[in-house]
Scaffold this active site. Structure first.
Site, PDB file in Angstrom:
ATOM      1  N   ARG A 149      11.405  13.457  14.415  1.00 28.71           N
ATOM      2  CA  ARG A 149      11.049  13.043  15.776  1.00 28.71           C
ATOM      3  C   ARG A 149      12.203  13.279  16.753  1.00 28.71           C
ATOM      4  NH1 ARG A 149       9.250   7.014  16.640  1.00 28.71           N
ATOM      5  NH2 ARG A 149      10.003   6.874  18.762  1.00 28.71           N
ATOM      6  N   LYS A 153      10.552  10.526   8.958  1.00 27.93           N
ATOM      7  CA  LYS A 153      10.013  10.640  10.311  1.00 27.93           C
ATOM      8  C   LYS A 153      11.082  10.746  11.403  1.00 27.93           C
ATOM      9  CE  LYS A 153       5.418   8.874  11.009  1.00 27.93           C
ATOM     10  NZ  LYS A 153       4.540   7.730  11.005  1.00 27.93           N
ATOM     11  N   ARG A 187      11.824  -3.027  14.192  1.00 28.16           N
ATOM     12  CA  ARG A 187      11.624  -1.898  15.097  1.00 28.16           C
ATOM     13  C   ARG A 187      12.805  -1.669  16.046  1.00 28.16           C
ATOM     14  NH1 ARG A 187       6.848   0.497  15.071  1.00 28.16           N
ATOM     15  NH2 ARG A 187       5.196  -0.480  13.873  1.00 28.16           N
ATOM     16  N   ASN A 235      17.292   7.556   1.418  1.00 29.32           N
ATOM     17  CA  ASN A 235      18.390   7.413   2.371  1.00 29.32           C
ATOM     18  C   ASN A 235      19.669   7.089   1.611  1.00 29.32           C
ATOM     19  OD1 ASN A 235      20.153   6.810   4.420  1.00 29.32           O
ATOM     20  ND2 ASN A 235      18.992   5.052   5.216  1.00 29.32           N
ATOM     21  N   CYS A 247      25.783   3.670   7.979  1.00 30.26           N
ATOM     22  CA  CYS A 247      25.528   5.018   7.444  1.00 30.26           C
ATOM     23  C   CYS A 247      26.401   6.103   8.074  1.00 30.26           C
ATOM     24  CB  CYS A 247      24.059   5.373   7.620  1.00 30.26           C
ATOM     25  SG  CYS A 247      22.952   4.234   6.794  1.00 30.26           S
ATOM     26  N   HIS A 280      20.930  12.261  10.716  1.00 32.69           N
ATOM     27  CA  HIS A 280      20.865  11.176   9.737  1.00 32.69           C
ATOM     28  C   HIS A 280      19.407  10.945   9.356  1.00 32.69           C
ATOM     29  CE1 HIS A 280      21.427   7.560   7.559  1.00 32.69           C
ATOM     30  NE2 HIS A 280      20.837   6.796   8.453  1.00 32.69           N
ATOM     31  N   ASP A 321       0.843  -1.186   0.000  1.00 31.78           N
ATOM     32  CA  ASP A 321       0.000   0.000   0.000  1.00 31.78           C
ATOM     33  C   ASP A 321       0.893   1.256   0.000  1.00 31.78           C
ATOM     34  OD1 ASP A 321      -2.463   1.430   0.209  1.00 31.78           O
ATOM     35  OD2 ASP A 321      -1.980   1.800   2.316  1.00 31.78           O
ATOM     36  N   THR A 370      15.605  -1.112  15.172  1.00 27.99           N
ATOM     37  CA  THR A 370      16.463  -0.060  14.598  1.00 27.99           C
ATOM     38  C   THR A 370      16.084   1.328  15.143  1.00 27.99           C
ATOM     39  OG1 THR A 370      14.975   0.239  12.714  1.00 27.99           O
ATOM     40  CG2 THR A 370      16.792  -1.306  12.423  1.00 27.99           C
ATOM     41  N   GLU A 402      28.901   2.128   2.231  1.00 25.11           N
ATOM     42  CA  GLU A 402      28.514   0.722   2.365  1.00 25.11           C
ATOM     43  C   GLU A 402      28.580   0.028   1.015  1.00 25.11           C
ATOM     44  OE1 GLU A 402      24.931  -0.305   4.506  1.00 25.11           O
ATOM     45  OE2 GLU A 402      24.949   1.641   5.479  1.00 25.11           O
TER      46      GLU A 402
END
Lengths: 351, 132
Positions: A246, A242, A202, A269, A115, A237, A31, A204, A83
């Site tokens: 945040r 989001k 999650r 990213n 990263c 980074h 979606d 991460t 990387e």
């Protein structure tokens, strides 16, 4: 040691190919609106088949050289964080140094720290200048990021490079403070001979990205005696849209301080190039006296934080090379998933 | 192994577009020559070619050699650089249909070819349409 060290030249490069979230989602039955909302990301850059970490690094460094009047032969060290170094064994740095005419009196190492590898290169290059071991140091963050087909990372893993030349004179932005924060946290990894990285979902987030960014940011604010309101800009980074918003809010930064270097909604990213590219976008518009906080993050895990202070020399240098937002917002070429698969060598050919 | 050494020998031209300018008559040679074919002089100054130019002519390759099959169709053309030197190169990052003679191009560092799956990666200059 009170010698002033900072950036004498900076440059970026972003490929022109883009793929939209909708184009990826339709292949995997996902979606698209949910992904766009969840990641706060609409599209990402895609390298052309003849582009890789080395070619992106060369072009970004050519832009950095346009912004300063130095002889490449005076660059004493080159560190490329990525990387996606094209060779498993053979340095990227030698090729980039050869291409810009910086060989043979130069030290080189290719860095890897997920990263954070780009900011590591920046940290070491600036440190060697500060120690007086070299006249100029080159730190590059570049990636043609990998994300497994159908994985959440495929919607964001993109390509780009940012290059910084460090010196102790004619500074565009002085580095006032640095601070690093690191623990052993296995949130994201890629084993030898694997095409794509694995991640711990999650995991991460809170124990990885947020813990380390907060640790580095709070550490450098304390070390420098500064507060969020002392900064005109902040760059975190950007694995998705989001997370940086945040973490910025958690630290007390406002959206306006983050937005200038917040490239991820239309860039994706760029892994090792992520926060360094955000910094180039800020340097493109910053004014003398502006203070910038940059905090990288690399899985595994760690963050490097830098406080930059822009000088009177910055405005004259800004338009000597192509601006990061011009790479990002102009002349994009949108490709379909078939072309993307071919460009990224995701199609198996037995020949 | 032959291609590795040959590619390495050509780095100054492929990576940095270094040319030789005759100290006597000023003619520029790319790749460099030992003797100027204009005045017979044997002394040259090393110069770096310009990073921009215009497309003098081009052709579109639709049936490519094995190393370039994934890129077809692609264009190869003669670019006249702003310093007056003309040289042959691939034109990349574009649909061949958007190319036209006289179009302004810039030079970018790109991967030119690879020696199979395990051999060396060969880099060099290519032209990209100037879109500014």
């Amino acid at each position: 040691m009170d010698k002033k060290v900072g950036i004498i030249g900076y440059g970026s490069y972003i490929p022109r190919n883009r793929i939209k979230v909708e184009e990826i989602a339709k292949i995997w039955g996902a979606d698209a609106p949910s992904y766009k909302r969840g990641l706060m990301l609409r599209e990402k850059s895609v390298p052309a088949p003849d582009q890789d970490t080395i070619t992106l690094s060369v072009e970004a460094t050519k832009n950095a050289l346009k912004r300063c009047n130095i002889d490449p032969k005076d660059i004493g060290a080159i560190y490329i964080g990525s990387e996606s170094h094209p060779y498993a064994v053979k340095p990227s740095g030698t090729i980039v140094a050869e291409a810009i005419g910086a060989v043979p009196a130069i030290h080189s190492a290719d860095f890897e720290f997920a990263c954070k590898a780009g900011s590591e290169g920046m940290f070491v290059a600036h440190g060697l200048v500060k120690a007086g071991l070299i006249k100029y140091g080159l730190g590059i963050g570049a990636d043609t990021s990998q994300g497994a087909p159908g994985d959440a990372l495929e919607y964001s893993a993109s390509a780009g490079a940012a290059s910084f030349i460090f010196a102790d004179h004619e500074l565009l932005a002085e580095i006032e403070f640095t601070y690093s924060y690191m623990t052993d946290t296995p949130d994201f990894w890629r084993r030898e001979h694997q095409f794509y990285p694995q991640h711990a979902g999650r995991f991460t987030g809170e124990p990885a990205y947020f813990k380390h960014i907060l640790g580095a940011a709070e550490g450098i604010l304390k070390q420098s005696g500064t507060k969020p309101e002392d900064f005109k800009y902040v760059v975190f980074h950007q694995p998705n849209g989001k997370f940086p918003m945040r973490v910025g809010k958690m630290l007390g930064f406002k959206k306006e301080q983050i937005e200038t270097g917040w490239l991820v909604p239309t860039l994706g990213n760029t892994y090792s190039g992520s926060s360094p590219l955000g910094l180039t976008a800020v340097l493109d518009v910053a004014e003398p006296g502006d203070r910038i906080l940059m905090v990288s993050y690399g899985s595994g895990a760690g963050s490097d934080a830098f406080i930059f202070s822009c000088t009177d020399l910055l405005p004259a240098a800004q338009n000597k090379a192509k601006l990061t937002r011009d790479y990002l917002d102009k002349h994009q070429r949108y490709i379909d998933y078939g072309t993307y698969s071919k460009f990224r060598k995701k199609i198996i050919k037995n020949n | 192994m032959g291609i590795t050494a040959r590619n390495w020998r050509e780095y100054p031209q492929r990576y940095r577009m270094e040319a030789a300018k005759c100290n006597k008559c000023g003619k520029i040679f790319f790749p460099p020559r030992l003797v100027c074919n204009e005045c017979g002089n044997r002394e040259f100054e090393q110069v770096k070619l310009a990073g921009e130019g215009k497309l003098k002519t081009f052709t579109v390759i639709r049936v490519a050699p094995s190393n370039f099959i994934d890129e077809q169709p692609y264009a190869v053309g003669i670019v006249e650089l702003t310093d007056g030197v003309s040289t042959l190169m691939q034109i990349t990052d574009c649909d061949p249909d958007e190319l036209s003679i006289g179009m302004r191009v810039k030079i970018e560092f790109r991967k030119v070819q690879t020696e199979g799956d395990a051999g060396i990666l060969m880099y060099g200059y290519k032209a990209v349409p100037l879109r500014e």
